[in-house]
Design an enzyme around this catalytic site. Sequence first.
Site, PDB file in Angstrom:
ATOM      1  N   HIS A 184       0.868  -1.184   0.000  1.00  0.00           N
ATOM      2  CA  HIS A 184       0.000   0.000   0.000  1.00  0.00           C
ATOM      3  C   HIS A 184       0.902   1.230   0.000  1.00  0.00           C
ATOM      4  CE1 HIS A 184      -3.808  -1.848   2.110  1.00  0.00           C
ATOM      5  NE2 HIS A 184      -4.073  -1.625   0.838  1.00  0.00           N
ATOM      6  N   CYS A 280      -2.241   2.788   9.119  1.00  0.00           N
ATOM      7  CA  CYS A 280      -3.270   1.823   8.704  1.00  0.00           C
ATOM      8  C   CYS A 280      -4.465   1.842   9.645  1.00  0.00           C
ATOM      9  CB  CYS A 280      -2.700   0.413   8.678  1.00  0.00           C
ATOM     10  SG  CYS A 280      -1.382   0.165   7.504  1.00  0.00           S
TER      11      CYS A 280
HETATM   12  N1  ARG Z   1      -3.848  -7.104   6.530  1.00  0.00           N
HETATM   13  C1  ARG Z   1      -4.251  -5.889   5.881  1.00  0.00           C
HETATM   14  C2  ARG Z   1      -4.187  -6.057   4.391  1.00  0.00           C
HETATM   15  O1  ARG Z   1      -3.295  -6.710   3.918  1.00  0.00           O
HETATM   16  C3  ARG Z   1      -3.373  -4.762   6.336  1.00  0.00           C
HETATM   17  C4  ARG Z   1      -3.822  -3.446   5.821  1.00  0.00           C
HETATM   18  C5  ARG Z   1      -2.941  -2.336   6.263  1.00  0.00           C
HETATM   19  N2  ARG Z   1      -3.482  -1.089   5.982  1.00  0.00           N
HETATM   20  C6  ARG Z   1      -2.855  -0.102   5.358  1.00  0.00           C
HETATM   21  N3  ARG Z   1      -3.443   1.042   5.277  1.00  0.00           N
HETATM   22  N4  ARG Z   1      -1.692  -0.276   4.793  1.00  0.00           N
HETATM   23  O2  ARG Z   1      -4.998  -5.540   3.667  1.00  0.00           O
END
Ligand code: ARG
Length: 289
Positions: A184, A280
């Site tokens: 991300h 996150c």
């Molecule tokens: N386990 C989640 C996923 O893989 C983690 C998300 C993390 N969020 C973020 N904004 N990077 O989607």
Amino acid sequence: MGTIRTTVREEPSLRPTPREASLRRYLMCPPTHFEVTYSINPWMDPTKPVDLPLALAQWEDLRDRYRSLGHSVELLDPQPGLPDMVFAANGATVVDGRVLGARFAHPERTDEAAAHRDWFRRNGYADLWEPEHVNEGEGDFAVTASWILAGRGFRSSPLSHDEAQEYFGRPVIGLELVDPRYYHLDTALCVLDDARDEIMYYPGAFSPGSRAVLARLFPDALLATERDAAALGLNAVSDGLHVLLPQAAVGLLEPLRDRGFDPVGMDLSELLKGGGSVKCCTQELRAAA
Ligand code: ARG
């Protein structure tokens, strides 16, 4: 014959830019049902146990820290069966009081989008767009003064960038992520001052072309080392003065202080097992100006 002119150059000021915090409104979701039972990013290892009481305590610390800094924190109801709901940043993107809903890439998270949508409906957000293309909210959208930076490559579709630009009426700059650990945008880039277009990022997470775009738009950006990036140090939240970041990213502390910021290390080690940290867990609700 030309004349030779000498100009007396002033020493560049060593004093950091004066910083000011502005009060924010955040949306968070307690990790009541947090667990790692599937793996959709390289940080997630379902064989590693999660200490749920510790995850809750760490999350509460973050929530309380925001409140003690004067920010308001709204809460989303956690739902059983949606263990990643704690990563509230992914559920929508709010700019100028307008909500661009999320559409998740993985079926395990699909239902989170509706939970966010319902929250916004119940809380008086009339302007709400249900997206056609996959976008994981602020996981891949970062708002600076002049642009919306948008990640792609692992989760959000490149088509979501046009969709966001059309909806928000702000220029969207697409950035290609190339390292699966930084799946991300908010794992590789953080907006430090959204009034001044100031960011920090880890160049290694981006394609060469996107790196060049970032260098052109943000020549003074703070560049993180691989080590701080690997501690998820860029998954941070700034209010313009305080920068809340994973405490293991110690290499960022001094450069942040040199720039006049006040870094605040947070321990979110349990949530790191899901591949997320401070940012996150935090969705910013940006009001209309
Ligand atoms: N386990 C989640 C996923 O893989 C983690 C998300 C993390 N969020 C973020 N904004 N990077 O989607």
